[in-house]
Design an enzyme around this catalytic site. Structure first.
Site, mmCIF file in Angstrom:
data_model
loop_
_atom_site.group_PDB
_atom_site.id
_atom_site.type_symbol
_atom_site.label_atom_id
_atom_site.label_comp_id
_atom_site.label_asym_id
_atom_site.label_seq_id
_atom_site.Cartn_x
_atom_site.Cartn_y
_atom_site.Cartn_z
ATOM 1 N N LYS A 1 0.862 -1.167 -0.396
ATOM 2 C CA LYS A 1 0.400 -0.147 0.120
ATOM 3 C C LYS A 1 0.750 0.710 -0.016
ATOM 4 O O LYS A 1 1.714 1.162 0.775
ATOM 5 C CB LYS A 1 -0.625 0.046 1.305
ATOM 6 N N ILE A 2 0.699 1.829 -0.700
ATOM 7 C CA ILE A 2 1.994 3.307 -0.614
ATOM 8 C C ILE A 2 0.582 5.029 -1.217
ATOM 9 O O ILE A 2 -1.377 4.583 -1.846
ATOM 10 C CB ILE A 2 2.253 3.100 -2.397
#
Length: 307
Positions: free
Chosen positions: A125-126
């Site tokens: 997740k970014i």
């Protein structure tokens, strides 16, 4: 009659938005998502005390590494009770540094590999900043799949699709919150700005043949979820999942592919200008990064001061 949760599962892959192992085991989602705020809550649960101890013991005083080790330990536990993937988040303080994001993503994948977890079961997740999207583009080419989060604008969605990211998490509830406060009114059903945002993105992706998965996130009520029945995936809190499991009545598919806007490609300056012109997206992205960074710091402090 089957519950609304079971009906939703006919159209949409249901994902649990939690680090609570017991809730996941009870509600049986396909995938699960975590973030620094959820991990901070998980750290207070007795079942994770040993994970905290081991994360600290194996990190040589590096609180950031201890956080990553704890996140991976929680992720491994969750993967034991779901058939799909776990999303594990990169430190939000790196949201404006592509190289540092890449390095942290590689470390998370290495930690999962040490635990015998194949990278195919992990999404990194970014935050959906320009720098985060560029890092995700590189990771996808390396065979590391990504989940671009804190997505509030159409510009972010366009850039993510063009970069070929595996999945995006457009936020519904936080958009709703902003407009409810800004306009001093409530929104229900299809008029909800958060619902409208995800619907627009979904139709744009389908109309233009993008493979990027649309996973609606951040829900405030069942009505928002019901309006997005048919979205590729929805990540939902345990409380709302339980409400869906307890609810009876028809739940039709309301979100369908339809006419979408023509394909766009945004360069950096256009992306930044469109974000600048969207006050809601600018404010909510900045706020989301600050909140995740704050909870990351709290978790690091908790790990650093364990005795």
């Amino acid at each position: 009659m089957t519950s609304k949760l079971e009906q939703l599962k006919q159209y949409t892959t249901v994902v649990a938005d939690t680090g609570d192992f017991d809730a996941i085991a009870r509600l049986k989602p396909v995938d699960a998502t975590t973030n620094p705020s959820l991990l901070l809550k998980a750290a207070a649960l007795p079942r994770y005390a040993e994970h905290l101890r081991q994360a600290t013991a194996g990190s040589g005083g590096d609180a950031g590494l201890a956080c990553d080790r704890f996140a991976v330990a929680v992720g491994k536990d969750i993967l034991g009770v779901i058939p799909g993937r776990i999303s594990t988040e990169v430190d939000a303080r790196l949201s404006f540094d592509s190289e540092a994001t890449l390095a942290r993503a590689h470390r998370l994948i290495e930690l999962y590999d040490e635990q015998g977890i194949d990278r195919e079961r992990v999404l990194i997740k970014i935050a959906s900043t320009w720098e985060g999207i560029r890092a995700a583009e590189i990771l996808e080419r390396e065979g590391i799949q990504t989940n671009l989060t804190l997505l509030f604008s159409f510009a972010q969605a366009v850039a993510c699709a063009d970069a070929g990211v595996f999945l995006i998490s457009p936020f519904v509830g936080r958009i709703y919150d902003w407009y409810k406060k800004s306009e001093n009114r409530d929104y229900v059903g299809a008029e909800d700005p958060g619902v409208q945002s995800v619907s627009r993105i979904y139709r744009y992706y389908k109309a233009n043949g993008y493979k990027t998965v649309v996973m609606g996130a951040s829900f405030r009520n069942l009505g928002q979820i019901e309006q997005l029945a048919g979205c590729d995936r929805l990540t939902i809190s345990p409380d709302l999942l339980q409400q869906l499991a307890d609810a009876q009545g028809e739940l039709p598919r309301l979100l369908l592919p339809g006419e979408g806007e023509p394909r766009q490609v945004l360069d950096e300056s256009t992306f930044r200008w469109q974000m600048n012109e969207d006050a809601m997206a600018t404010e909510k992205l900045a706020e989301g990064i600050r909140l995740f960074a704050r909870d990351q710091e709290k978790l690091e402090y908790q790990l650093a001061t364990r005795h």
